[in-house]
Write an enzyme that holds these catalytic residues in place. Structure first.
Site, PDB file in Angstrom:
ATOM      1  N   LEU A 147      24.660  69.824 -54.740  1.00 25.23           N
ATOM      2  CA  LEU A 147      25.523  70.303 -53.615  1.00 25.23           C
ATOM      3  C   LEU A 147      24.902  71.440 -52.748  1.00 25.23           C
ATOM      4  CD1 LEU A 147      28.827  70.247 -55.866  1.00 25.23           C
ATOM      5  CD2 LEU A 147      28.110  68.652 -54.024  1.00 25.23           C
ATOM      6  N   ASP A 148      25.408  71.542 -51.701  1.00 26.31           N
ATOM      7  CA  ASP A 148      25.004  72.959 -50.831  1.00 26.31           C
ATOM      8  C   ASP A 148      25.510  74.160 -51.614  1.00 26.31           C
ATOM      9  OD1 ASP A 148      24.074  71.106 -48.784  1.00 26.31           O
ATOM     10  OD2 ASP A 148      25.892  71.056 -47.786  1.00 26.31           O
ATOM     11  N   ARG A 149      24.705  74.998 -51.237  1.00 23.34           N
ATOM     12  CA  ARG A 149      25.247  76.178 -52.021  1.00 23.34           C
ATOM     13  C   ARG A 149      26.671  76.626 -51.794  1.00 23.34           C
ATOM     14  NH1 ARG A 149      25.647  81.738 -50.603  1.00 23.34           N
ATOM     15  NH2 ARG A 149      24.904  83.346 -52.229  1.00 23.34           N
ATOM     16  N   ARG A 159      29.946  67.387 -43.663  1.00 23.77           N
ATOM     17  CA  ARG A 159      29.804  68.433 -42.623  1.00 23.77           C
ATOM     18  C   ARG A 159      29.596  67.985 -41.262  1.00 23.77           C
ATOM     19  NH1 ARG A 159      26.341  73.110 -45.387  1.00 23.77           N
ATOM     20  NH2 ARG A 159      27.285  74.223 -43.898  1.00 23.77           N
ATOM     21  N   THR A 164      29.119  74.849 -51.297  1.00 25.61           N
ATOM     22  CA  THR A 164      30.000  73.427 -51.462  1.00 25.61           C
ATOM     23  C   THR A 164      30.286  73.644 -53.102  1.00 25.61           C
ATOM     24  OG1 THR A 164      29.363  72.032 -49.911  1.00 25.61           O
ATOM     25  CG2 THR A 164      30.468  71.245 -51.723  1.00 25.61           C
TER      26      THR A 164
END
Length: 301
Positions: free
Chosen positions: A136-138, A237, A140
């Site tokens: 996951l993105d930082r 996104r 998220t």
């Protein structure tokens, strides 16, 4: 320190009986077979060591001692909070909070989920070689999957983008959708202006598909449930921005500061996984984090 993993099977009537063919049937990759044979792996049938060409019988117990895995020195074990949603001998599913990366970046020594998971596994005396299945993105939050060895990683990779491994996200986005549900089918490529960004690219982008369904609407915002049909970087996104509903708080893609939340309001809320070994269907859920709950309440008025 290198660590060894053990896999146990009981031979069924419809299984392949030659050990090599059985292992191929059970999704061992060619590299895993090579390592098993040439890098210290061992195979036992009914507690006696056997070779790849041994013929088994229904009811036999097969024990595979996998080749030693040496944990990467690039990932330092670090203690930290870890919310475990599911765990067995094959993989681990955790609920990642926002504001922490999945993996260390080059030249970065800050704590990540991989560092915390490595510490957790070491404390349990298990293989601490990190096998990240989903990231996951930082900023998220939500469910992430770590395999416990290369075999489990390979098994999960093979189902990752199939109906046997389904990922659902919750996002709070700008605007109200005209349609309650739909499909975003737009190719995504690297943004030529900034390599760390992604953009819609009809010429050289990779096909990307996201299903959306409206859960709740507000005066000028919506809570949506999203299902990934492909796994592109920043897919949700980019897709939400492309259809005119950027995620609230996503400064990277909107360049608009948000007072109500200090990160993109995006959360991996549910995983439906058909366990690649046990064939059990797992329905794993992570509740909406506090900052998104607060945002939702403020939008409700």
């Amino acid at each position: 320190m290198a660590t060894r993993r053990y896999l146990k099977f009981q031979i069924k009537a419809d299984d392949k009986k030659i050990i090599r063919k059985f292992l191929v049937q059970h999704k061992f990759s060619s590299s895993q077979l090579h390592n098993l044979k040439n890098r210290g792996g061992m195979i036992f049938v009914n507690h006696r060591q056997r070779h790849f060409n041994y013929r088994m019988r229904p009811g036999d117990d097969l024990l595979v001692a996998m080749s030693n895995e040496k944990p990467s020195e690039l990932i330092e074990p670090m203690p930290g909070q870890l919310k475990v949603i599911f765990e067995d001998q094959y993989f681990l599913v955790i609920n990642k909070p926002p504001k922490i990366a999945s993996l260390p970046a080059k030249a970065r020594t800050s704590k990540t989920m991989a560092n915390i998971v490595k510490y957790y596994l070491q404390q349990k005396g298990e293989n601490s070689s990190i096998h990240l299945v989903t990231r996951l993105d930082r900023d998220t939050s939500g469910l992430m999957v770590f395999a416990k060895d290369s075999y489990a990683h390979s098994m999960l990779d093979q189902i990752l983008h199939t109906d046997k491994f389904q990922k659902y996200y919750l996002a709070i986005v700008s605007g109200v959708f005209q349609k309650k549900s739909g499909l975003v089918d737009l190719p995504i490529g690297i943004d030529q202006a900034a390599f760390y960004l992604r953009t819609i690219d009809h010429e050289s982008g990779k096909r990307s598909k996201t299903l959306f369904q409206t859960v709740e609407t507000y005066q000028n915002a919506s809570l949506v449930r999203l299902k990934l049909l492909t796994g592109r970087t920043h897919q949700i996104r980019v897709h939400m921005k492309a259809i005119g509903h950027p995620i609230i708080g996503d400064y990277m893609y909107t360049k608009q500061p948000e007072k109500m939340i200090d990160r993109q309001a995006l959360h991996c809320a549910e995983l439906q996984i058909v366990h690649p070994v046990t064939k059990q269907t797992l329905d794993l859920v992570a509740p909406m984090p506090n900052d998104m709950v607060k945002l939702r309440q403020e939008l409700r008025g």
